[in-house]
Design a protein around this motif. Structure first.
Motif, mmCIF file in Angstrom:
data_model
loop_
_atom_site.group_PDB
_atom_site.id
_atom_site.type_symbol
_atom_site.label_atom_id
_atom_site.label_comp_id
_atom_site.label_asym_id
_atom_site.label_seq_id
_atom_site.Cartn_x
_atom_site.Cartn_y
_atom_site.Cartn_z
ATOM 1 N N LYS A 29 0.621 -1.298 -0.366
ATOM 2 C CA LYS A 29 -0.401 0.376 0.035
ATOM 3 C C LYS A 29 0.810 1.110 0.016
ATOM 4 O O LYS A 29 0.439 2.198 -0.733
ATOM 5 C CB LYS A 29 -1.026 0.170 1.213
ATOM 6 C CG LYS A 29 -1.604 1.146 1.494
ATOM 7 C CD LYS A 29 -2.360 1.688 2.793
ATOM 8 C CE LYS A 29 -3.233 2.572 3.167
ATOM 9 N NZ LYS A 29 -2.291 3.604 3.805
ATOM 10 N N GLU A 30 1.992 1.559 1.246
ATOM 11 C CA GLU A 30 2.750 2.376 1.160
ATOM 12 C C GLU A 30 3.209 2.706 -0.187
ATOM 13 O O GLU A 30 3.616 3.931 -0.701
ATOM 14 C CB GLU A 30 3.822 2.599 2.000
ATOM 15 C CG GLU A 30 3.258 2.320 3.514
ATOM 16 C CD GLU A 30 2.401 3.827 3.978
ATOM 17 O OE1 GLU A 30 2.315 4.826 3.614
ATOM 18 O OE2 GLU A 30 1.299 3.551 4.467
ATOM 19 N N VAL A 31 4.228 1.731 -0.683
ATOM 20 C CA VAL A 31 4.563 1.935 -2.396
ATOM 21 C C VAL A 31 3.456 2.266 -3.411
ATOM 22 O O VAL A 31 4.200 3.100 -3.997
ATOM 23 C CB VAL A 31 5.657 0.605 -2.444
ATOM 24 C CG1 VAL A 31 6.037 0.335 -3.990
ATOM 25 C CG2 VAL A 31 6.548 0.363 -0.964
ATOM 26 N N GLU A 33 1.238 4.154 -3.191
ATOM 27 C CA GLU A 33 1.167 5.083 -2.796
ATOM 28 C C GLU A 33 2.275 6.029 -3.324
ATOM 29 O O GLU A 33 2.092 7.643 -3.866
ATOM 30 C CB GLU A 33 0.239 5.246 -1.070
ATOM 31 C CG GLU A 33 -1.295 4.746 -1.249
ATOM 32 C CD GLU A 33 -1.734 4.976 0.540
ATOM 33 O OE1 GLU A 33 -3.116 5.185 0.341
ATOM 34 O OE2 GLU A 33 -0.939 5.488 1.203
ATOM 35 N N ASN A 34 2.747 5.830 -3.249
ATOM 36 C CA ASN A 34 4.434 6.690 -3.514
ATOM 37 C C ASN A 34 4.608 6.613 -5.445
ATOM 38 O O ASN A 34 4.415 8.288 -5.290
ATOM 39 C CB ASN A 34 5.727 6.310 -2.461
ATOM 40 C CG ASN A 34 5.653 6.515 -2.087
ATOM 41 O OD1 ASN A 34 4.952 7.530 -1.152
ATOM 42 N ND2 ASN A 34 6.820 5.685 -0.777
ATOM 43 N N SER A 35 4.311 5.497 -5.110
ATOM 44 C CA SER A 35 4.122 5.710 -7.583
ATOM 45 C C SER A 35 3.141 6.505 -7.791
ATOM 46 O O SER A 35 3.221 7.530 -8.598
ATOM 47 C CB SER A 35 3.478 4.272 -7.786
ATOM 48 O OG SER A 35 4.473 3.462 -7.432
ATOM 49 N N SER A 79 9.198 15.069 0.832
ATOM 50 C CA SER A 79 8.949 15.448 0.117
ATOM 51 C C SER A 79 7.242 16.674 -0.423
ATOM 52 O O SER A 79 6.942 17.559 -1.298
ATOM 53 C CB SER A 79 9.043 15.624 -1.658
ATOM 54 O OG SER A 79 8.440 13.906 -2.260
ATOM 55 N N LYS A 80 6.325 16.329 -0.056
ATOM 56 C CA LYS A 80 4.750 16.343 0.419
ATOM 57 C C LYS A 80 4.576 17.215 0.999
ATOM 58 O O LYS A 80 4.104 17.610 1.260
ATOM 59 C CB LYS A 80 3.929 15.247 0.698
ATOM 60 C CG LYS A 80 5.031 14.469 -0.199
ATOM 61 C CD LYS A 80 4.067 12.090 -0.255
ATOM 62 C CE LYS A 80 4.843 11.167 -1.065
ATOM 63 N NZ LYS A 80 4.609 10.510 -1.171
ATOM 64 N N ILE A 81 5.457 17.387 2.215
ATOM 65 C CA ILE A 81 5.044 19.187 3.150
ATOM 66 C C ILE A 81 5.650 19.482 4.225
ATOM 67 O O ILE A 81 7.052 18.852 4.300
ATOM 68 C CB ILE A 81 3.724 18.204 4.568
ATOM 69 C CG1 ILE A 81 4.047 17.087 5.480
ATOM 70 C CG2 ILE A 81 2.168 18.117 4.105
ATOM 71 C CD1 ILE A 81 3.841 17.045 6.630
ATOM 72 N N LEU A 93 -0.980 11.095 -1.538
ATOM 73 C CA LEU A 93 -1.698 10.104 0.278
ATOM 74 C C LEU A 93 -1.233 9.775 0.946
ATOM 75 O O LEU A 93 -1.254 9.884 2.207
ATOM 76 C CB LEU A 93 -1.689 8.924 -1.071
ATOM 77 C CG LEU A 93 -2.357 8.656 -2.082
ATOM 78 C CD1 LEU A 93 -2.301 7.863 -3.299
ATOM 79 C CD2 LEU A 93 -4.542 8.196 -1.448
ATOM 80 N N GLY A 94 0.642 10.210 0.630
ATOM 81 C CA GLY A 94 1.476 9.895 2.149
ATOM 82 C C GLY A 94 1.995 11.259 1.975
ATOM 83 O O GLY A 94 1.857 12.916 1.449
ATOM 84 N N PHE A 95 2.235 11.753 3.769
ATOM 85 C CA PHE A 95 3.067 12.939 3.628
ATOM 86 C C PHE A 95 3.753 13.102 5.074
ATOM 87 O O PHE A 95 4.558 13.841 5.646
ATOM 88 C CB PHE A 95 1.585 13.687 3.983
ATOM 89 C CG PHE A 95 0.709 13.160 5.217
ATOM 90 C CD1 PHE A 95 0.771 13.456 6.294
ATOM 91 C CD2 PHE A 95 -0.426 13.123 4.381
ATOM 92 C CE1 PHE A 95 0.091 12.641 7.263
ATOM 93 C CE2 PHE A 95 -1.496 12.096 5.736
ATOM 94 C CZ PHE A 95 -0.723 12.207 6.923
ATOM 95 N N GLU A 98 8.021 8.204 6.703
ATOM 96 C CA GLU A 98 7.699 7.374 7.156
ATOM 97 C C GLU A 98 7.556 5.857 7.260
ATOM 98 O O GLU A 98 9.130 5.000 7.540
ATOM 99 C CB GLU A 98 7.679 7.649 8.617
ATOM 100 C CG GLU A 98 5.847 6.949 9.154
ATOM 101 C CD GLU A 98 5.313 6.904 10.203
ATOM 102 O OE1 GLU A 98 6.017 7.522 11.112
ATOM 103 O OE2 GLU A 98 3.955 6.742 9.844
ATOM 104 N N ALA A 99 7.084 5.823 5.690
ATOM 105 C CA ALA A 99 6.774 4.930 5.006
ATOM 106 C C ALA A 99 7.255 3.607 4.931
ATOM 107 O O ALA A 99 8.921 2.025 5.235
ATOM 108 C CB ALA A 99 5.840 5.039 4.086
ATOM 109 N N LEU A 100 9.342 4.623 4.101
ATOM 110 C CA LEU A 100 10.201 3.747 3.887
ATOM 111 C C LEU A 100 11.314 3.173 4.732
ATOM 112 O O LEU A 100 11.761 3.069 4.960
ATOM 113 C CB LEU A 100 10.866 4.563 2.638
ATOM 114 C CG LEU A 100 10.006 4.753 0.963
ATOM 115 C CD1 LEU A 100 10.261 5.427 0.124
ATOM 116 C CD2 LEU A 100 9.944 3.225 0.373
HETATM 117 MG MG MG Z 1 4.301 7.496 1.220
#
Ligand code: MG
Ligand code: ADP
Length: 587
Positions: A29-31, A33-35, A79-81, A93-95, A98-100
């Motif tokens: 899911k995390e990967v 969402e990053n894509s 890079s998102k917020i 979707l991410g912000f 911490e996922a990676l």
């Molecule tokens: Mg992410």
């Protein structure tokens, strides 16, 4: 007292990973969402052993610059917020950044990427401080995770079979892909191709994921409430109970499981859908990002609305409106072909502009017969035109003239014929009676002459203990006869004549699964609808003329007799004029 120490970074990430990386599907899911955050339009997914051994995602997004690759592996690097204001209006979707880092702490992670406009691709394996290697890639990203929990064996033990983990991964892909029909997705598992979804519009994606059956029996929802909007597709209530429940709800493009939304849905479908089921829907709620907090849960599958009452009302009313327009099946005259959500399947260029294609519409088959249909919430006799002068002689539902194939009751009325689905009609009657009796706390019970014992599992036995009072309130007197055996002493009088053991078994199952409280009428009604279904006369039971007439008289007294609890019509009328027209008989 041991000395207080700050934890090493890797350990902090491993602790955080406990929340983000629950299983292979959560990594995926995390990967994914990053894509999507990177603007990808084509995403290839390769899994091995349910994702526990390998998750490889290849995308064509903007990629990561060489100097940022190490940061991607670093905790709280995103890079998102950049500020609190950004967090309040976040549209990616991410912000959390911490996922990676979390994934890298519990599995072998590598990222190969070539940022747009850069001359060269680079690869980073393992951790932020590893050496960057030059690599070959045209653009986008390849994120590869191997051997989940290789360094935390205690966690590895919690992984289920590869088949189960793979099923969870597929579910994650479905959720992400429904929200992004503009992107292509493909999946292989252990080298085998599973699917390939072409980019398209929402209807095409729904077709691919929820299937033809859903498409044929669903209808579009498009509700715009200014600051709130809801779009998607919902199952026709007539089919709500027969089609596998697949409930997909999204808030601002993010799949969420939300109590407010699912309660509003259940409420809207209440009385047409029974049991512990959720209706099949795919709905997208959009609202100002500042009106919803998405940072409530590490996996972000829960949200908190600023004004949950307004959301509840909006969703409830939008769905109810869409359902009411469906409540009357359009073509009872063509019983083999229920109303169809007809989509011209196009092979031409995909559309991106509208979420749901405008060519989506009901195919209304023109038939010669115009059959009167009772409408929901309206008394049936509003629909049977009985001349004023003779009203006293014929009751509105007429008198039974016979039973057809053990399923339908045929009744003669003042001006024609009525056909009644006896099970559906009886079910509605029993349901309304049960509701009324329980509301009045005056349910009549029938003590069994010979108590019945039945085998029950521990959950059911616990349910009896937990819900003793509720069960009594519904007219069930149950006790324990042994460690795995229960005894039925009394059942609601309304339901005698059925199979008490089966009835009690169902009640305990539903009660155990969903609980029951007098404060939640919706839940209670679901349970009562299930009970009523058991208590109602089954098809293929011969009824005597007095029994048939009694049923017709009860229908006259029952609210909402025009629909059974599952939303199917319970009867229709054919007037003499219509019959005459069929036989080309001028009168
Ligand atoms: Mg992410
Ligand atoms: P978040 O998504 O919360 O920012 P992640 O740990 O998931 O945190 O990712 C960290 C950063 O790595 C992202 O902010 C993004 O800049 C970059 N990144 C991750 N995956 C991709 C990808 N597939 N394409 C482009 N950039 C990516």
């Amino acid at each position: 007292m041991p000395k207080i120490q700050t934890l090493p970074d890797i350990l902090i990430s491993q602790i955080a990973a406990g929340e983000v990386v629950e299983r292979p599907a959560s990594v995926l899911k995390e990967v994914l969402e990053n894509s999507l955050d990177a603007g990808s339009r084509s995403i290839q997914i390769h899994l091995e052993e349910g994702g526990a051994k390998l998750i490889r995602v290849i995308d064509d997004g903007c990629g990561i610059e060489k100097e940022d690759l190490a940061l991607a592996f670093t905790r709280h690097a995103t890079s998102k917020i950049h500020s609190l204001e950004d967090l309040e209006t976040v549209e990616t979707l991410g912000f959390r950044g911490e996922a990676l880092a979390s994934i890298a702490s519990v599995a072998r992670l590598s990222i190969t990427s070539r940022a747009t406009n850069s001359q060269q691709a680079w690869k980073l394996v393992g951790s932020a401080d590893a050496q960057l290697e030059p690599a070959a890639l045209m653009g986008g990203c390849i994120v590869e995770m191997r051997d989940l929990y290789f360094n935390t064996p205690a966690r590895r033990k919690f992984l289920k079979s590869a088949g189960t983990e793979f099923a969870h991964c597929q579910e994650v892909i479905k959720r992400v892909a429904l929200a992004h029909p503009e992107a292509a997705f493909s999946l292989t598992h252990n080298g085998r191709n599973h699917f390939q979804w072409a980019p398209g519009n929402l209807a095409q994606r729904l077709q691919a994921i929820l299937g033809d059956e859903f498409m044929d029996h669903s209808r579009e929802v498009l509700a715009d409430g200014g600051i709130l909007s809801l779009h998607g597709a919902i199952i026709d209530p007539t089919y709500a109970d027969s089609i596998k429940d697949q409930t997909y709800t999204f808030v601002n493009g993010r799949f969420v499981r939300d109590k407010v939304i699912s309660h509003a849905l259940r409420e809207a479908y209440r009385d047409v859908l029974h049991g512990s089921r959720q209706p099949s829907v795919c709905l997208f709620l959009s609202l100002d990002p500042s009106a919803v907090d998405v940072n409530v849960h590490p996996a972000k599958t829960e949200v908190r609305f600023r004004d949950s009452r307004a959301i509840h009302q909006f969703v409830f009313h939008s769905i109810q409106k869409a359902l009411t327009s469906l409540a009357v099946p359009k073509n009872i005259a063509a019983p083999t072909t229920p109303p169809q959500l007809h989509q011209e399947r196009q092979d031409s260029a995909p559309q991106f502009s509208t979420p749901y294609p405008p060519q989506h519409h009901y195919r209304t088959q023109q038939t010669q017969l115009e059959i009167q249909q009772p409408r929901q919430n309206e008394r049936y006799y509003d629909f049977v035109a009985i001349p004023e002068s003779t009203k006293s002689q014929f009751p509105p539902m007429g008198f039974a003239i016979g039973q057809l194939q053990g399923v339908y009751i045929l009744a003669q009325t003042e001006n024609g014929l009525i056909v009644v689905d006896m099970h559906a009609a009886h079910e509605r009657i029993v349901y309304e009676k049960l509701k009324a009796a329980i509301d009045a706390q005056s349910i009549a019970t029938q003590t069994l002459l010979i108590p019945i014992t039945l085998q029950a599992d521990t959950l059911k036995i616990a349910t009896i203990e937990e819900h003793q009072e509720t069960l009594l309130g519904m007219g069930f007197e149950l006790g324990l006869a042994g460690p795995e055996e229960i005894v039925i002493r009394a059942i609601p009088a309304l339901l005698q004549g059925g199979n008490p053991a089966k009835l009690v078994d169902t009640v305990l199952k539903e009660l155990g699964e969903q609980g029951f409280s007098n404060t939640s009428t919706a839940r209670r009604d679901e349970l009562l609808a299930t009970i009523a279904c058991h208590g109602a006369v089954r098809a293929n039971r011969q009824l005597s003329p007095p029994e048939m007439n009694a049923l017709l008289r009860q229908m006259e007294e029952t609210e909402r007799a025009g629909q059974c609890n599952h939303g199917r019509p319970t009867w229709f009328a054919l007037s003499m004029a219509q019959l005459d027209a069929m036989f080309l008989r001028g009168r």
